[in-house]
Design a protein around this motif. Structure first.
Motif, PDB file in Angstrom:
ATOM      1  N   THR A 165     -80.987  -2.834   1.022  1.00 18.66           N
ATOM      2  CA  THR A 165     -81.822  -1.854   0.339  1.00 18.66           C
ATOM      3  C   THR A 165     -80.949  -0.954  -0.506  1.00 18.66           C
ATOM      4  O   THR A 165     -79.796  -0.681  -0.169  1.00 18.66           O
ATOM      5  N   ILE A 166     -81.503  -0.513  -1.587  1.00 13.36           N
ATOM      6  CA  ILE A 166     -80.802   0.407  -2.475  1.00 13.36           C
ATOM      7  C   ILE A 166     -81.349   1.798  -2.203  1.00 13.36           C
ATOM      8  O   ILE A 166     -82.563   2.020  -2.200  1.00 13.36           O
ATOM      9  N   VAL A 167     -80.449   2.714  -1.947  1.00 15.04           N
ATOM     10  CA  VAL A 167     -80.841   4.079  -1.659  1.00 15.04           C
ATOM     11  C   VAL A 167     -81.440   4.700  -2.919  1.00 15.04           C
ATOM     12  O   VAL A 167     -80.917   4.540  -4.017  1.00 15.04           O
ATOM     13  N   ALA A 168     -82.528   5.419  -2.751  1.00 14.97           N
ATOM     14  CA  ALA A 168     -83.175   6.074  -3.880  1.00 14.97           C
ATOM     15  C   ALA A 168     -82.270   7.170  -4.425  1.00 14.97           C
ATOM     16  O   ALA A 168     -81.529   7.798  -3.674  1.00 14.97           O
ATOM     17  N   PRO A 169     -82.299   7.396  -5.733  1.00 14.62           N
ATOM     18  CA  PRO A 169     -81.510   8.493  -6.297  1.00 14.62           C
ATOM     19  C   PRO A 169     -81.880   9.816  -5.635  1.00 14.62           C
ATOM     20  O   PRO A 169     -83.031  10.043  -5.266  1.00 14.62           O
ATOM     21  N   ARG A 170     -80.885  10.688  -5.493  1.00 15.70           N
ATOM     22  CA  ARG A 170     -81.089  11.950  -4.790  1.00 15.70           C
ATOM     23  C   ARG A 170     -81.667  13.044  -5.667  1.00 15.70           C
ATOM     24  O   ARG A 170     -82.021  14.097  -5.188  1.00 15.70           O
ATOM     25  N   SER A 171     -81.735  12.809  -6.957  1.00 14.10           N
ATOM     26  CA  SER A 171     -82.158  13.863  -7.875  1.00 14.10           C
ATOM     27  C   SER A 171     -83.649  14.143  -7.767  1.00 14.10           C
ATOM     28  O   SER A 171     -84.458  13.216  -7.774  1.00 14.10           O
ATOM     29  N   PRO A 172     -84.020  15.415  -7.694  1.00 10.13           N
ATOM     30  CA  PRO A 172     -85.444  15.749  -7.705  1.00 10.13           C
ATOM     31  C   PRO A 172     -86.003  15.753  -9.132  1.00 10.13           C
ATOM     32  O   PRO A 172     -87.171  16.032  -9.342  1.00 10.13           O
TER      33      PRO A 172
END
Length: 150
Positions: free
Chosen positions: A4-11
């Motif tokens: 799985t690819i971690v979702a970007p952390r940016s809001p």
């Protein structure tokens, strides 16, 4: 095995606009088109420099000076320079949008990327179009040996 690819952390998110230009779409299209064109330019550059003529043993200052005196190769190199720098800058902009967490950090990072790309494009273009292997009025001992006859 799945990963799985971690979702970007940016809001950071944009609400879709109903009118105006979709810059993200055009940036995405630019990346695909410039990537294909860069492959042609880079492999053409490598083929001419390494395979044609005497091969890699012919690469020296005189070879580069001869290539940069030809307008075709000047435009070839400038196209490669511009496409590569804009392609790389656009990729870095995408990473900043995905992973920078605050609006200020995004602005600073994207401004820095833009400044670096613009400065490198201007300097690289100047080098390609103003290069003179045998400048007039220079002492003979400072010029390359192939300039002695001039």
């Amino acid at each position: 095995m799945t990963s799985t690819i971690v979702a970007p952390r940016s809001p950071y998110s944009r609400s879709p606009r109903k009118n105006g230009v979709n810059w993200e779409k055009w940036g995405w299209i630019y990346m695909r088109v410039s990537g294909v064109v860069l492959i042609v330019l880079i492999f053409g550059h490598l083929f001419v420099n390494l395979m044609v003529g005497e091969g890699v043993s012919a690469l020296n200052f005189a070879f580069v000076a001869g290539k940069l005196s030809n307008p075709f190769w000047q435009w070839w190199d400038v196209a490669m320079l511009w496409l590569a720098l804009i392609h790389g800058g656009n990729g870095m902009r995408t990473l900043v949008n995905d992973y920078a967490t605050t609006r200020i950090s995004r602005g600073i990072l994207k401004s820095s990327i833009l400044a670096a790309v613009v400065i490198l494009i201007v300097l690289g273009t100047l080098v390609v179009f103003t290069f003179d292997a045998c400048p007039a009025g220079q002492p003979a001992d400072l010029l390359p040996t192939f300039c002695q006859a001039v």
